[in-house]
Design a protein around this motif. Structure first.
Motif, short mmCIF file in Angstrom:
data_model
loop_
_atom_site.label_atom_id
_atom_site.label_comp_id
_atom_site.label_asym_id
_atom_site.label_seq_id
_atom_site.Cartn_x
_atom_site.Cartn_y
_atom_site.Cartn_z
N HIS A 1 -0.99 4.04 -8.17
CA HIS A 1 -0.04 4.68 -9.08
C HIS A 1 0.52 3.74 -10.13
O HIS A 1 1.72 3.51 -10.20
N HIS B 1 3.80 5.20 -1.59
CA HIS B 1 2.60 5.62 -2.31
C HIS B 1 2.77 5.44 -3.82
O HIS B 1 1.82 5.18 -4.53
N HIS C 1 5.63 11.29 -4.64
CA HIS C 1 5.53 11.09 -6.09
C HIS C 1 6.86 11.18 -6.82
O HIS C 1 7.68 12.04 -6.52
N HIS D 1 -5.52 12.37 -8.30
CA HIS D 1 -4.97 12.06 -9.62
C HIS D 1 -6.06 11.77 -10.64
O HIS D 1 -7.20 11.50 -10.30
CO CO Z 1 -0.38 10.07 -5.60
#
Ligand code: CO
Length: 498
Positions: free
Chosen positions: A182, A237, A307, A487
């Motif tokens: 990320h 994450h 997220h 993603h």
């Molecule tokens: Co993610």
């Protein structure tokens, strides 16, 4: 009788589980073609390449995986040029993918429950990690990188999607060192004279964890790197950045390594959510002064965050918008993710957190109670105050359900716009793409893959971001389905057909 039919209307679901399950079939084939089955028109100003990543295989030669997060990464690429679109998909040729395809069976234990056949004896003390490169894909510094949070990135050719090997950033990372899935791109980094900057991290787990921050310049070189020891187990994450900080939510979980070591449970099944413990917020300065690492720890309610949407600074405060779950369901060894009882799980909901750096108080408010996940914003506003967000959402306003709709939220007026693919469509992560030269924040398009159970294929839908009520302005029918992905990202570079 009349009452009864009313009642059944109210409880009627917007989907069937059988339809939803269709999107979790493996896609074994690799394709190359111009998309010619299109409803509506692709805007001619939309030029560039959309890359998406996600598990392409949900089984290895018929042996089912225990969890989709264990599936081998497959990159899909849709190139837009002069009102046309070209599709290509390729599996990331990871060491594990090549070995398992050659052997025709599962050789590795998955983090989320996939065990090698043969029971605990085959799995005991097997800590060999399979880097599946299945979570995100970015184009940065002239390199296309497939990312998975627990290991190094894989580099791919942006035209052919051929796997070129692991990426170590000129030796700044060592083999086995993770590069998370990320990254955040700051459009305008004041430390770098206004140049864009990509910020990412890695987590080295343990009884206390190490978080390392990496900042990369537009040439793809790591120009800043600093590591911090954090007490407690970290299952993190995603993160957010502001011009001065990296912020992490340390979810209240504990890790029991014994069943994992004994081969009874996978690593992901040894994580236990602690509903009575607070979430710890870790605030790390991006530009720590020599010898002065002032990390701040704040606390907020128990909950689980995968997220974040975005964060920004306002005076003494940092504001963070995040998708929060009341708890994290345990991955059960005997369960089948295809049989998930959506109604029994808590929905992801959008919250705004206000972190006061002066007095350490954290306030929060619920922005959106509808089940939602996979947010996207205007790329120039990462780390800055912003007005609009786009997010996958359930068709129904209440309860937990698969994502079937795309929701636009105006954070100023709190006005919502929704476009739904229900009853037979299931959406993935939307991506906002600004119209070239646009001045208004929502002047652009929202692109998303939609699994269409009626035809067992996927569509790429394009919406006008300024007005969802128009419906889709173009629907590109692919010739096959794409398993539910994770993603992706868009680059204005046109990596066309070759
Ligand atoms: Co993610």
């Amino acid at each position: 009788m009349h009452l009864k039919s009313q009642e059944s209307l109210v409880t009627e679901k917007s989907y069937t589980r059988a339809d939803w399950q269709g999107g979790y079939q493996s896609l074994t084939q690799e394709f190359d073609y111009w998309i010619d089955d299109i409803e509506g028109q692709i805007p001619r100003e939309l030029q560039g390449t959309l890359f998406r990543n996600g598990p392409g295989l949900l089984d290895v030669n018929g042996q089912p995986l225990h969890h989709p997060f264990d599936g081998d990464g497959m990159i899909s690429k849709i190139t837009f040029t002069n009102g046309r679109a070209h599709f290509r998909n390729r599996f990331v040729r990871t060491t594990g993918y090549l070995a398992e395809q050659k052997a025709g069976k599962i050789l590795y234990r998955g983090i989320f429950g996939t065990q090698k056949p043969g029971g605990w004896l085959a799995n005991i003390f097997d800590f060999k990690l399979k880097n599946i490169a299945n979570t995100n894909v970015i184009y940065w510094g002239g390199k296309l990188l497939a990312l998975w949070e627990a290991a190094e990135a894989y580099r791919l050719d942006p035209y052919t999607l051929e796997t070129l090997g692991n990426e170590y950033f000129n030796g700044a990372l060592s083999p086995g060192e993770a590069f998370a899935a990320h990254p955040r791109v700051e459009n305008n980094c004041y430390q770098d004279g206004g140049a864009p900057c990509l910020v990412n991290f890695s987590i080295k787990p343990g009884l206390s964890a190490t978080i390392t921050i990496f900042e990369l310049n537009p040439a793809g070189e790591i120009i800043r790197q600093h590591a911090h020891s954090i007490p407690g187990f970290c299952f993190i994450h995603d993160f957010v950045i502001t011009p001065n900080y990296c912020i992490f939510f340390q979810n209240p979980v504990i890790f029991n390594p014994i069943p994992f070591a004994l081969g009874i449970r996978a690593a992901g099944e040894c994580i236990k959510f602690q509903p009575n413990q607070p979430t710890q917020i870790i605030i790390i300065p991006r530009f720590p002064k020599e010898g002065q690492l002032e990390i701040k720890f704040l606390e907020t309610h128990s909950g689980f965050v995968f997220h974040h949407v975005n964060a920004f600074e306002v005076g003494e405060e940092i504001l963070i918008d995040s998708i929060c779950y009341q708890d994290l369901p345990e991955v059960e060894p005997e369960s089948d993710f295809r049989q998930v009882d959506f109604e029994a799980l808590s929905p992801g909901q959008l919250w705004r957190f206000y972190l006061n750096l002066k007095n350490g108080v954290v306030r929060r408010e619920l922005i959106e109670s509808r089940c939602c996940e996979f947010p996207s914003i205007h790329p120039a506003n990462v780390g800055r105050s912003y007005r609009y967000l786009y997010i996958g959402a359930a068709h129904a306003e209440t309860g937990n359900a698969p994502l079937q709709a795309l929701l636009k939220i105006d954070l100023e007026s709190l006005e919502r716009q929704i476009w739904s693919a229900a009853p037979r469509g299931f959406v993935g992560e939307p991506i906002f793409i600004p119209r070239p030269g646009s001045l208004k924040e929502d002047d652009g398009w929202v692109l998303a893959l939609v699994y269409d159970a009626a035809h067992h294929r996927s569509d790429l839908v394009i919406l006008d971001a300024s007005d969802f009520s128009k419906g889709v302005i173009a629907r590109l029918h692919l010739r096959h389905h794409i398993p539910y992905g994770l993603h992706g990202s868009f680059t204005c570079e046109v990596f066309g057909e070759i």
